[in-house]
Design a protein around this motif. Structure first.
Motif, PDB file in Angstrom:
ATOM      1  N   ARG A  15     125.340   6.429 -55.031  1.00  8.19           N
ATOM      2  CA  ARG A  15     124.382   7.054 -54.753  1.00  8.19           C
ATOM      3  C   ARG A  15     123.973   7.906 -56.103  1.00  8.19           C
ATOM      4  O   ARG A  15     125.010   8.348 -57.033  1.00  8.19           O
ATOM      5  CB  ARG A  15     125.025   8.158 -53.920  1.00  8.19           C
ATOM      6  CG  ARG A  15     124.416   9.475 -53.502  1.00  8.19           C
ATOM      7  CD  ARG A  15     125.107  10.432 -52.316  1.00  8.19           C
ATOM      8  NE  ARG A  15     126.370  10.760 -52.991  1.00  8.19           N
ATOM      9  CZ  ARG A  15     127.510  10.421 -52.287  1.00  8.19           C
ATOM     10  NH1 ARG A  15     127.525   9.925 -51.094  1.00  8.19           N
ATOM     11  NH2 ARG A  15     128.812  10.738 -52.757  1.00  8.19           N
ATOM     12  N   SER A  16     122.705   8.093 -56.021  1.00 10.46           N
ATOM     13  CA  SER A  16     122.136   8.794 -57.369  1.00 10.46           C
ATOM     14  C   SER A  16     121.060   9.592 -57.034  1.00 10.46           C
ATOM     15  O   SER A  16     120.018   8.947 -56.681  1.00 10.46           O
ATOM     16  CB  SER A  16     122.091   7.883 -58.320  1.00 10.46           C
ATOM     17  OG  SER A  16     121.194   8.345 -59.548  1.00 10.46           O
ATOM     18  N   ASN A  17     121.034  10.968 -57.178  1.00 10.55           N
ATOM     19  CA  ASN A  17     119.842  11.624 -57.102  1.00 10.55           C
ATOM     20  C   ASN A  17     118.716  11.412 -58.171  1.00 10.55           C
ATOM     21  O   ASN A  17     117.470  11.264 -57.888  1.00 10.55           O
ATOM     22  CB  ASN A  17     119.988  13.196 -56.843  1.00 10.55           C
ATOM     23  CG  ASN A  17     120.743  13.794 -55.913  1.00 10.55           C
ATOM     24  OD1 ASN A  17     120.720  13.062 -54.605  1.00 10.55           O
ATOM     25  ND2 ASN A  17     121.425  14.706 -55.956  1.00 10.55           N
ATOM     26  N   SER A  18     119.235  11.027 -59.366  1.00  9.05           N
ATOM     27  CA  SER A  18     118.364  10.671 -60.419  1.00  9.05           C
ATOM     28  C   SER A  18     117.621   9.382 -60.080  1.00  9.05           C
ATOM     29  O   SER A  18     116.464   9.137 -60.198  1.00  9.05           O
ATOM     30  CB  SER A  18     119.017  10.665 -61.616  1.00  9.05           C
ATOM     31  OG  SER A  18     119.609  11.767 -62.311  1.00  9.05           O
ATOM     32  N   ALA A  19     118.579   8.406 -59.639  1.00 11.28           N
ATOM     33  CA  ALA A  19     117.783   7.091 -59.071  1.00 11.28           C
ATOM     34  C   ALA A  19     116.748   7.235 -58.142  1.00 11.28           C
ATOM     35  O   ALA A  19     115.563   6.834 -58.032  1.00 11.28           O
ATOM     36  CB  ALA A  19     118.952   6.207 -58.606  1.00 11.28           C
ATOM     37  N   ILE A  57     133.014  12.065 -55.907  1.00  9.29           N
ATOM     38  CA  ILE A  57     132.378  11.246 -56.871  1.00  9.29           C
ATOM     39  C   ILE A  57     131.009  11.898 -57.265  1.00  9.29           C
ATOM     40  O   ILE A  57     130.117  11.889 -56.237  1.00  9.29           O
ATOM     41  CB  ILE A  57     132.170   9.831 -56.582  1.00  9.29           C
ATOM     42  CG1 ILE A  57     133.752   9.449 -56.470  1.00  9.29           C
ATOM     43  CG2 ILE A  57     131.710   9.122 -57.529  1.00  9.29           C
ATOM     44  CD1 ILE A  57     133.895   8.007 -55.711  1.00  9.29           C
ATOM     45  N   SER A  58     130.611  12.235 -58.425  1.00  6.92           N
ATOM     46  CA  SER A  58     129.323  12.675 -58.741  1.00  6.92           C
ATOM     47  C   SER A  58     128.580  11.471 -59.574  1.00  6.92           C
ATOM     48  O   SER A  58     127.335  11.537 -59.423  1.00  6.92           O
ATOM     49  CB  SER A  58     129.566  13.856 -59.882  1.00  6.92           C
ATOM     50  OG  SER A  58     130.262  13.643 -60.996  1.00  6.92           O
ATOM     51  N   SER A  59     129.270  10.477 -59.906  1.00  3.63           N
ATOM     52  CA  SER A  59     128.587   9.364 -60.677  1.00  3.63           C
ATOM     53  C   SER A  59     129.628   8.163 -60.516  1.00  3.63           C
ATOM     54  O   SER A  59     130.625   8.217 -60.910  1.00  3.63           O
ATOM     55  CB  SER A  59     128.287   9.801 -62.045  1.00  3.63           C
ATOM     56  OG  SER A  59     127.453   8.498 -62.793  1.00  3.63           O
ATOM     57  N   GLY A  60     129.046   6.999 -60.297  1.00  2.00           N
ATOM     58  CA  GLY A  60     129.870   5.760 -60.189  1.00  2.00           C
ATOM     59  C   GLY A  60     128.900   4.622 -60.911  1.00  2.00           C
ATOM     60  O   GLY A  60     128.619   4.762 -62.110  1.00  2.00           O
TER      61      GLY A  60
END
Length: 151
Positions: A15-19, A57-60
């Motif tokens: 999951r990524s808001n930036s993506a 997790i904030s970034s994986g």
């Protein structure tokens, strides 16, 4: 949802808001999914070390385009599904988490206490399959990258 372990899913590792905002497809390859499963199992051990506290997790995993977009290191373990950034508020501050993990039996590759302005988190990486974990402990903040934990 694709459950990897009792407390972790594939979705939370990719999951990524930036993506999403940038229209980047952050779908991992099968080989990276294997690494993410290992990382999820490692995170279960971290969770136990933290007294069962939930880990957010904030970034994986970050595909190369996403890693470039967020300014990640060119050789980041995130690219291979071998690292994640997280917090565990029920346990304590990211610094307290790092202290606990550093003193633990866990065979991590890299543990980084990271600060960017008011945002603070733990970066935790595992070694690639067959590689010896370095147990490297760093602090990354406005003063640069330093060996050890620094507040």
């Amino acid at each position: 949802m694709t459950a990897f372990t009792e407390h972790f899913t594939l979705e939370e590792f990719v999951r990524s808001n930036s993506a999403h905002i940038l229209g980047i497809n952050n779908t991992p390859t099968p080989a990276i999914i294997v690494n993410l499963r290992r990382l999820a199992r490692f995170n279960e051990m971290v969770r136990l070390e933290l007294g069962g506290a939930a880990i957010t997790i904030s970034s994986g995993y970050r595909c190369p385009a996403l890693n470039r977009a967020v300014g990640g290191a060119s050789k980041s373990a995130h690219l291979d599904g071998l690292a994640n950034d997280f917090i565990a508020p029920a346990f304590g501050t990211p610094f307290a988490i790092c202290q606990k993990i550093e003193k633990s039996y866990l065979h991590f590759d890299q543990l980084i206490y990271e600060r960017a302005g008011a945002t603070v988190w733990v970066h935790l990486g595992i070694a690639a399959e067959g590689k010896k974990p370095r147990r490297q402990v760093l602090t990354v903040d406005g003063k640069g990258t330093r060996i050890g934990l620094w507040q």
